[in-house]
Design an enzyme around this catalytic site. Structure first.
Site, mmCIF file in Angstrom:
data_model
loop_
_atom_site.group_PDB
_atom_site.id
_atom_site.type_symbol
_atom_site.label_atom_id
_atom_site.label_comp_id
_atom_site.label_asym_id
_atom_site.label_seq_id
_atom_site.Cartn_x
_atom_site.Cartn_y
_atom_site.Cartn_z
ATOM 1 N N ASP A 450 6.230 -6.893 15.936
ATOM 2 C CA ASP A 450 6.050 -6.502 14.529
ATOM 3 C C ASP A 450 7.315 -6.783 13.726
ATOM 4 O OD1 ASP A 450 4.831 -5.388 12.300
ATOM 5 O OD2 ASP A 450 4.240 -3.539 13.328
ATOM 6 N N ASP A 519 -3.018 -4.870 7.746
ATOM 7 C CA ASP A 519 -3.114 -3.443 8.067
ATOM 8 C C ASP A 519 -4.366 -2.839 7.448
ATOM 9 O OD1 ASP A 519 -0.866 -3.345 9.604
ATOM 10 O OD2 ASP A 519 0.449 -2.555 8.040
HETATM 11 C C1 GLA Z 1 2.927 -1.965 11.108
HETATM 12 C C2 GLA Z 1 1.759 -2.621 11.812
HETATM 13 C C3 GLA Z 1 0.801 -1.558 12.291
HETATM 14 C C4 GLA Z 1 1.505 -0.593 13.201
HETATM 15 C C5 GLA Z 1 2.735 -0.022 12.514
HETATM 16 C C6 GLA Z 1 3.570 0.796 13.477
HETATM 17 O O1 GLA Z 1 2.528 -1.374 9.921
HETATM 18 O O2 GLA Z 1 1.138 -3.542 10.979
HETATM 19 O O3 GLA Z 1 -0.305 -2.133 12.951
HETATM 20 O O4 GLA Z 1 1.907 -1.268 14.378
HETATM 21 O O5 GLA Z 1 3.563 -1.020 11.957
HETATM 22 O O6 GLA Z 1 4.683 1.340 12.886
#
Ligand code: GLA
Length: 698
Positions: A450, A519
């Protein structure tokens, strides 16, 4: 052989297209042709003779130069800009040599007439995919430093004339990949990222057409294989009708210093032409990405469970195990533990940087959980965010200097975190060692990588040459870390995530097999996002989860059924992110049924050809997949919201063998592929209803 030559003239042929250029009467490397492949080598037009247009414009405004540099009376967007030791800032190139390196690779070398600068234009032909790949290698052959201020990967010239429309992907966090089509008019339209990563806001992808549709018409298209700041300049020089698209590294705040003997190679730009409409363009890119880019081309993607939306930071080993038990019952194949597993990570303001299991949550480390997951018959996956650090972490306390910053300015935090300077080799080495140890000590099959913020205060106080090299060297650093880990742990599947789809590009797909697209997991929003994403990326890299997500950012609730959510997520690589503790027995049975259904069709979705039958912005979305043997297909159709009385969804199937005979679930009869593809079909759906239909050859 994909490369043909005439005297000072080169033709790059793919299965269906050709791209030709040569030296014109002035010795300038000039674009001559791009379109359908022609029968004979002599068919391709010679470089045109261009005349100066009044004293205000040199010939360059009409000339279509393969790699324009600033010199003379040239005011079009240059692809390159360098400053020499004596302060001279233009570059005058002459042809030095051409070398056919192999069946599919051509190098054209150009030298500056005065300075010790060599530019090699690297052309690679991908015949099967109708794609041309270009990159540029710049070498300082002298002893004084040369400072590059722009080094694009390519200028792509499309046929002269007006009436072109540019399609591109725009958006923001939670709202990525929104497809836009707009007229290309005189002047320069710039799309870019200045964020050190590809970004949610624009994607380095374009198509140009005059009157194409999904299934018909000429389309020129392209993308940049790069995961950092980039720039695309689509230009029609004012007063002249010579459209072109220049694409490459962003020159905003850019520098690259070449000392004596040093070389810099740009990222690759890929582009193609098709007469088969937008679908034709997408399929060239899909097939190429699937076969030639991703690390595990043949690997059927597993159905994963991810507990992020269900648990957020509220969990321990027991809770993860309890989720894993339920996940296994549902037919999940890969259990992924998201954010929150490492030292001190009880909220989003601490812990990033310290990649060891949190002792309170995992007193015996991760192994008992992983073993439990494996015993349940699932693979185990883990979330990391290697490029980031919280000021509240052991790593930051030990190395406050490792972050991107200016010594005299505040360090702007976003989500309470700062960015490690991956341009530095000590930071790269630290990450390689730490993550290699994590992967070596555990049976980890999948990593979600990420990146949850963009850059600020882009300083690099001890940069060896010029601190503005940060932008490119950072991404080279990410590639080095990721590439080394991938080499050492070749079986691991990786996912690229950046707060959703903030780092989705062909560059990152050389390391990652899957992309977390957004997301936003609300199925209705996803349909738009997936429609945009599919323009460039195949379904096999599109990770999509069914979540409890029935809310919009303003927390209005949209009652989307489990069936609808599954149908939407099954258009890519299915995952589940619901809170499994909240599922009723009936919902568990339904979930299991949909997962089983997906396992039966996923080879079609992940490896077949994709056809977009209805644009979700019309109120209906429909996507069809057909396997490569044209035996099996599947159709997903959705209605989002249309005020009643609404007409039914009307469409015709595509991609079937015209002579073969098929049945289509929900429709009567056994009919030829040709019949199914030439008679409109109708499906009636209410608002927020969806359907999945199998297509079977008999
Ligand atoms: C980001 C990702 C999510 C999740 C969060 C965790 O927003 O896109 O899917 O993994 O971080 O903090």
């Amino acid at each position: 052989m994909a490369i043909h030559t005439r005297e000072n003239y080169w033709i790059l042929e793919t299965d269906r297209t050709a791209y030709a250029f040569g030296l014109d009467a002035d010795g300038v490397l000039t674009h001559c042709y791009w379109g359908a492949r022609l029968p004979y080598v002599d068919d391709y037009p010679a470089p045109p003779v261009v005349q100066v247009w009044a004293s205000f414009n040199g010939p360059e405004h009409r000339r279509r130069e393969e790699y324009p540099t600033p010199t003379g009376l040239k005011y079009v967007e240059p692809s390159f800009k360098a400053v020499y030791a004596d302060g001279v800032r233009d570059t005058v190139l002459t042809f030095a040599r051409a070398e056919v390196v192999d069946d599919a690779t051509l190098h054209i070398t150009l030298n500056d007439t005065h300075y010790p600068l060599t530019i090699t234009l690297i052309y690679t032909v991908h015949p099967k995919y109708d794609l041309i790949e270009r990159a540029v290698k710049v070498t300082n052959t002298g002893s004084d430093a040369i400072r590059l201020e722009r080094a694009f990967s390519a200028s792509w010239h499309i046929p002269a004339g007006m009436g072109w429309h540019l399609r591109h992907l725009t958006g923001k966090w939670f709202d990525e990949f929104q497809l836009t089509r707009e007229p290309l008019t005189e002047g320069v339209k710039v799309l870019e990222s200045r964020r050190i990563t590809t970004s949610h806001h624009h994607n380095p992808f374009f198509t140009l057409d005059r009157d194409a549709s999904e299934s018909t018409g000429d389309v020129y298209f392209g993308a940049l294989a790069w995961s950092g700041t980039w720039k695309l300049a689509a230009e029609i020089p004012a007063g002249f009708d010579t459209p072109r698209v220049s694409i490459g590294l962003n020159d905003w705040d850019f520098a690259r210093v070449l000392n004596a003997g040093e070389t810099f190679t740009t990222p690759s730009a890929l582009a193609g032409y098709t007469d088969a409409g937008y679908t034709g363009a997408s399929q060239c890119l899909h097939n190429y990405i699937r076969a030639r880019v991703v690390p595990h081309p043949q690997h059927l993607r597993p159905v994963l469970y991810n507990a992020w939306e269900a648990a957020m930071f509220d969990f321990d080993a027991q809770k993860q195990m309890a989720l894993a038990e339920i996940a296994a019952e549902l037919g999940i194949e890969l259990f992924v533990m998201d954010d929150g597993w490492f030292k001190g990570r009880y909220h989003d303001s601490a812990g990033l940087g310290d990649w060891t299991p949190d002792a309170q949550r995992f007193p015996e480390g991760l192994t008992p959980l992983i073993e439990r997951v494996n015993t349940l018959g699932m693979d185990f996956g883990l979330w990391i965010e290697p490029e980031m650090v919280n000021p509240d972490s052991d790593l930051y306390r030990a190395h406050p200097d490792w972050v991107i910053h200016y010594a005299t300015r505040a360090r702007t935090e976003a989500r309470n975190q700062l960015i490690l300077n991956l341009a530095r080799s000590d930071v790269q080495d630290y990450l390689i060692n730490t993550l290699d140890a994590l992967l070596s000590a555990h049976n980890i099959a999948f990593i979600k990588w990420d990146m949850n913020r963009n850059v600020s205060e882009p300083g690099w106080h001890d940069a060896p040459h010029d601190p503005r090299e940060l932008w490119v060297r950072y991404v080279e650093g990410v590639y080095r870390v990721w590439g080394t880990l991938r080499e050492r742990h070749p079986k691991v599947l990786w996912q690229s995530c950046s707060g959703g789809g903030g780092r989705a590009d062909i560059g990152i797909l050389r390391f990652a097999d899957q992309i977390w697209v957004s997301d936003n997991t609300l199925a209705t929003s996803r349909l738009n996002i997936q429609h945009g994403f599919s323009q460039l990326f195949p379904a096999s890299v599109m990770e999509a989860w069914v979540t409890d997500g029935t809310w919009t950012p303003d927390h209005t609730v949209v009652p989307v059924s489990l069936e609808y959510r599954f149908h939407a997520a099954m258009c890519g690589v299915l995952g589940v992110g619901t809170n499994l503790f909240h599922l009723s027995d009936a919902e568990k049975r339904e979930t299991r049924r949909w997962i089983d259904f997906y396992k039966n069709i996923r080879h079609i979705v992940q490896f077949g050809d994709q056809y977009r039958l209805a644009d979700p912005r019309s109120g209906y979305a429909a996507v069809q997949y057909v396997d490569s043997e044209q035996r099996d297909g599947v159709l997903f159709a959705f209605r989002t919201f249309i005020a009643d009385p609404a007409l039914p969804l009307r469409f015709m199937l595509r991609g079937l063998d015209p002579q073969a005979r098929y049945t289509v679930e929900g429709f009567d009869g056994v009919r030829s592929g040709k019949a199914w593809m030439h008679t409109p079909l109708e499906i009636s759906l209410g608002n927020l209803q969806s359907t999945a239909r199998r297509i079977t050859r008999v």
